[in-house]
Design a protein around this motif. Structure first.
Motif: not given
Lengths: 112, 112
Positions: A35, A37, A40-43, A45, B89, B102-105
């Motif tokens: 992943y 990171q 603002g965009l998270g994780l 894949l 997350f 995943f969501g963006k957190g």
């Protein structure tokens, strides 16, 4: 080694250079993942492997390649790095029937 | 593929208050919903998860609820403490697939 080990911890890389991020696990998990990171965009894949010898593309695979020659290792290669690949990269692993992923400690990559 | 939306992006609470983070997912075939906590500079760590055959799960001060009909799930933290401050997350995986979306957190800040 206990869990998942990623190397290097951080790296500054010139654009256009080739780079391989290493990921090794000693838990004999079948599945492994990469992943990235970004704030603002998270994780998101990049690539995954459900078992040794197989790989699949994730949400953002362009510019990256992976291989899974054995159960323990899952390297991620940037063939020709670009600044948009500046990110924190996390490797993770899991096994059927277990809860969630185990993450590595991450690699902070800066492409200049 | 699956799409996971997470709200709010930031959440500030006073110590002792409750915090709620909400996520929605798009694919009705999703059946596993974990939550991860990521402290600054650290790797994401699983804190609680729920499967689609369960409506609620608790572990001390944290709980997760799932509404399959509405396709949303929530994380509840009671009696918040400063050490709960982190990015949280949510994630979802489709039945038969190992990969997590995943969501963006949500950045949670608990003030003393």
């Amino acid at each position: 080694i206990a869990g998942i080990t990623q190397a290097p911890t951080s790296q500054i890389l010139a654009a256009g250079r080739r780079m391989t991020l290493r990921c090794t696990q000693d838990m004999r998990h079948n599945a492994m993942y990469w992943y990235r990171q970004d704030l603002g965009l998270g994780l998101r894949l990049i690539h995954y492997s459900n078992t040794a010898g197989t790989t699949g593309k994730g949400e953002v695979p362009d510019g990256y390649s992976v291989s899974r020659a054995n159960t323990d290792d899952f390297p991620l290669t940037l063939a020709s790095a670009v600044p948009s690949q500046t990110s924190v990269y996390f490797c993770a692993s899991s096994d059927p029937g277990m809860d969630g992923y185990t993450f590595g400690s991450g690699t902070r990559l800066t492409v200049v | 593929g699956e799409n996971v939306e997470q709200h709010p992006s930031t959440l500030s609470v006073q110590e002792g208050d409750s915090a709620v983070i909400k996520c929605t997912y798009s694919d009705s075939a999703s059946n596993y919903f974990p939550w991860y906590k990521q402290e600054l500079g650290k790797r994401p760590q699983l804190i609680i998860d729920i499967r689609s055959n369960v409506g609620e799960k608790k572990d001390q001060r944290i709980a997760v609820t799932l509404n399959k009909t509405a396709k949303h799930f929530s994380l509840h933290i009671t009696e918040t403490q400063p050490e709960d401050s982190a990015v949280y997350f949510c994630a979802a995986s489709i039945k038969g697939y190992s990969t997590l979306t995943f969501g963006k957190g949500t950045m949670l800040l608990v003030s003393p």
